[in-house]
Design a protein around this motif. Structure first.
Motif, PDB file in Angstrom:
ATOM      1  N   LEU A  40       1.110  -1.533   0.279  1.00  0.00           N
ATOM      2  CA  LEU A  40       0.075  -0.111  -0.093  1.00  0.00           C
ATOM      3  C   LEU A  40       0.707   0.852   0.175  1.00  0.00           C
ATOM      4  O   LEU A  40       1.730   1.778   1.043  1.00  0.00           O
ATOM      5  CB  LEU A  40      -0.681   0.101   1.436  1.00  0.00           C
ATOM      6  N   GLY A  41       1.213   1.970  -1.111  1.00  0.00           N
ATOM      7  CA  GLY A  41       1.529   2.774  -1.419  1.00  0.00           C
ATOM      8  C   GLY A  41       3.016   2.762  -2.551  1.00  0.00           C
ATOM      9  O   GLY A  41       3.648   1.802  -1.268  1.00  0.00           O
ATOM     10  N   ALA A 282      -0.400  -7.788   4.159  1.00  0.00           N
ATOM     11  CA  ALA A 282      -0.192  -6.642   3.375  1.00  0.00           C
ATOM     12  C   ALA A 282       0.533  -5.736   4.416  1.00  0.00           C
ATOM     13  O   ALA A 282       1.124  -6.017   5.390  1.00  0.00           O
ATOM     14  CB  ALA A 282      -1.024  -5.826   3.790  1.00  0.00           C
ATOM     15  N   VAL A 283       2.068  -4.731   3.434  1.00  0.00           N
ATOM     16  CA  VAL A 283       2.325  -3.903   3.787  1.00  0.00           C
ATOM     17  C   VAL A 283       1.718  -2.251   3.822  1.00  0.00           C
ATOM     18  O   VAL A 283       1.944  -1.937   2.548  1.00  0.00           O
ATOM     19  CB  VAL A 283       3.843  -4.069   3.313  1.00  0.00           C
ATOM     20  N   LEU A 444      -1.031  -7.492   9.601  1.00  0.00           N
ATOM     21  CA  LEU A 444      -1.129  -5.981   8.496  1.00  0.00           C
ATOM     22  C   LEU A 444       0.627  -5.766   8.901  1.00  0.00           C
ATOM     23  O   LEU A 444       0.601  -5.545  10.012  1.00  0.00           O
ATOM     24  CB  LEU A 444      -1.698  -5.373   8.705  1.00  0.00           C
ATOM     25  N   PHE A 445       1.526  -4.892   7.883  1.00  0.00           N
ATOM     26  CA  PHE A 445       2.641  -4.685   8.583  1.00  0.00           C
ATOM     27  C   PHE A 445       3.058  -2.610   7.697  1.00  0.00           C
ATOM     28  O   PHE A 445       2.615  -2.495   7.211  1.00  0.00           O
ATOM     29  CB  PHE A 445       4.409  -5.532   7.580  1.00  0.00           C
ATOM     30  N   PHE A 446       3.429  -2.756   8.588  1.00  0.00           N
ATOM     31  CA  PHE A 446       4.322  -1.348   8.646  1.00  0.00           C
ATOM     32  C   PHE A 446       5.342  -0.798   7.719  1.00  0.00           C
ATOM     33  O   PHE A 446       6.011  -1.081   8.806  1.00  0.00           O
ATOM     34  CB  PHE A 446       3.663  -0.186   9.618  1.00  0.00           C
ATOM     35  N   ALA A 447       5.874   0.325   7.665  1.00  0.00           N
ATOM     36  CA  ALA A 447       6.908   0.334   6.951  1.00  0.00           C
ATOM     37  C   ALA A 447       7.263   2.055   6.346  1.00  0.00           C
ATOM     38  O   ALA A 447       5.844   2.254   5.441  1.00  0.00           O
ATOM     39  CB  ALA A 447       7.289  -0.133   5.549  1.00  0.00           C
TER      40      ALA A 447
END
Length: 500
Positions: A40-41, A282-283, A444-447
């Motif tokens: 996502l992004g 998802a990232v 759901l992961f974040f970066a």
């Protein structure tokens, strides 16, 4: 500047036929609705995450991007028939000898990006409301004061002492600016980098931001910087990198995420056009500002530890204001500082009409940051232009200054896709907050640059986080189990800061 990151006139990537961009990848076919990984992004973190998956043999992914091109906050504008950078402009810290190289520097070399050393500290003129006034001695002292501040802050990292604000740190080293010249020089050293004031910034994290990027004794790359003057745009390096591995159907442009549902078994994403995508993982690489402003709805709501971390960090704003004149009448140095009685009022100037940059362009720009950026975004362009022109005429009282031919600045803070330029670490933000910011919830992961402990606010922070989190997802996909990233349900005190 690093990164941070930024935010809306866009240049077509087919400019002069020079760039075959990722926007030209065919995404007209109806998208597959389910993928192994949703990214996502499409900024630096998203593209590097996608590349990491590809290099690991995982190609069942899609990059979901709200804009019509990759690059995130790396955005250009056409101004005075030149390509200028609205957001990130510099590779900060390059490489010393055979030491560690900034990965953005590596990409720039690989894709033959045209850059130029920008002499921030050796090519500077100084002004106040009366015109040109030489206070370079004060400017040089401000550099020494900043070095002393980072040394003091670095000594606190072992956890024996709590964090303090940058202002407290300055006071402890007896750096107390008492006039306009001293204040603008401090601004140049501090605010111009972090996009916030010393009062708003962590002394310890400010030390990290300097040392881990610029100080080779602390593992940094170099004290050099390279400014992109490539007329394809700075974004070319990430778009050209993406072109090497992305295939048709792996990018979904003009697709804004409305909501994200997550669980221990998968992720579902609903777009504003009503389409739904699902993924095993998802990232999320959205900017900190987007997460803070509830522009995306999470189902279920993010847990308290996650929300506290998101709201405790700061999304700062860094704004470049461009003017074009019929001909150059200003300083011959690369940079100038203007000492106004109000700290942060149109303080840092750079000439693009310079032999090293865009000679003959008639372009000069001034930078404001933080609360002042937010202030001018709320004003009409005409009022901002009048204020800036008042400063220009004060700086050059013996010149008949004409009206500018063109005037432009981006509004990053109010842009719903970014809500600011890049993150800054406040003194109340603990290391455990950072762990919680980057921790996953379900699958759901974040970066992004904001989740980087060493390089928050920098493009290379986004690069390393995209690489690291995608590697974690690869291990989850290929491994027999997938452990959650470390997080803290409650943060009860300022435990020792960790920099690993």
């Amino acid at each position: 500047m690093g990164l941070l990151p930024l935010f809306s006139c866009l240049v077509l990537l087919a400019l002069a036929g020079r760039l075959t961009s990722a926007t030209q990848i065919d995404s007209s076919a109806p998208p597959t609705k389910h993928h192994k990984v949703l990214i996502l992004g499409g900024g630096v973190a998203g593209v590097i995450a996608a590349r990491t998956l590809h290099e690991s043999g995982i190609d069942d992914f899609v990059i979901v991007e709200a804009r019509n091109e990759l690059g995130g906050r790396m955005q250009t504008a056409t101004f005075a028939n030149k390509v200028i950078e609205q957001g990130p402009n510099w590779i900060q810290g390059t490489q010393t000898g055979n030491g560690p190289a900034n990965p953005m520097f590596v990409l720039a070399q690989k894709h033959k990006l045209k850059t130029q050393f920008n002499d921030w500290f050796g090519s500077v003129s100084t002004y106040d409301a009366s015109g040109h006034v030489d206070f370079l001695d004060v400017f040089d002292q401000s550099g020494d004061d900043f070095a002393t501040l980072t040394a003091l802050a670095g000594s606190r990292v072992d956890g024996s002492l709590v964090d303090v604000s940058g202002r407290t740190g300055y006071s402890l080293v007896q750096a107390k600016p008492r006039d306009a010249a001293a204040r603008v020089c401090e601004y140049y050293q501090f605010d111009w980098e972090y996009a916030q004031t010393p009062e708003q910034s962590s002394a310890i994290a400010s030390s990290w931001g300097n040392n881990f990027t610029y100080d080779t004794d602390q593992g940094g790359f170099s004290d050099d910087n390279q400014m992109s003057i490539d007329q394809r745009g700075f974004k070319a390096l990430i778009q050209l990198e993406a072109n090497e591995f992305l295939k048709s159907g792996q990018t979904l442009f003009n697709s804004t995420v409305k909501s994200i549902s997550y669980s221990k078994t998968g992720v579902s994403v609903t777009l504003k056009n009503g389409d739904t995508l699902t993924g095993d993982y998802a990232v999320c690489t959205f900017s900190l500002g987007v997460l803070q402003n509830d522009d995306v709805q999470f189902k279920p709501a993010l847990p308290d530890f996650k929300q506290e971390a998101i709201q405790s960090m700061v999304m700062a704003t860094y704004t470049k204001i461009f003017l074009q004149f019929p001909k150059k009448f200003w300083f011959d140095t690369e940079m100038a500082v203007y000492a106004d009685s109000e700290r942060g009022r149109y303080p840092v100037w750079q000439s693009l009409d310079h032999v090293n940059f865009l000679p003959g362009s008639g372009i000069i720009f001034v930078t404001v940051t933080g609360d002042y950026s937010v202030r001018i975004e709320a004003l009409p362009d005409s009022q901002v232009k009048d204020e800036v022109m008042g400063v220009v005429r004060s700086m050059f009282p013996n010149v008949t200054v004409p009206e500018p031919l063109d005037f432009f600045f981006p509004r990053w803070h109010s842009n719903p896709l970014f809500r600011g330029s890049y993150s800054n670490w406040p003194p109340s933000f603990a290391s455990q907050h950072l762990d919680n910011l980057r921790a996953n919830v379900g699958r759901l992961f974040f970066a992004g640059e904001a989740t980087s402990r060493k390089y928050f606010g920098f493009l290379h922070g986004a690069y390393f986080e995209g690489l690291d989190i995608a590697t974690t997802v690869v291990n989850c996909i290929k491994g027999s189990s997938c452990a959650d990233l470390e997080h803290f349900a409650q943060i009860t005190n300022s435990r020792p800061y960790e920099n690993n």
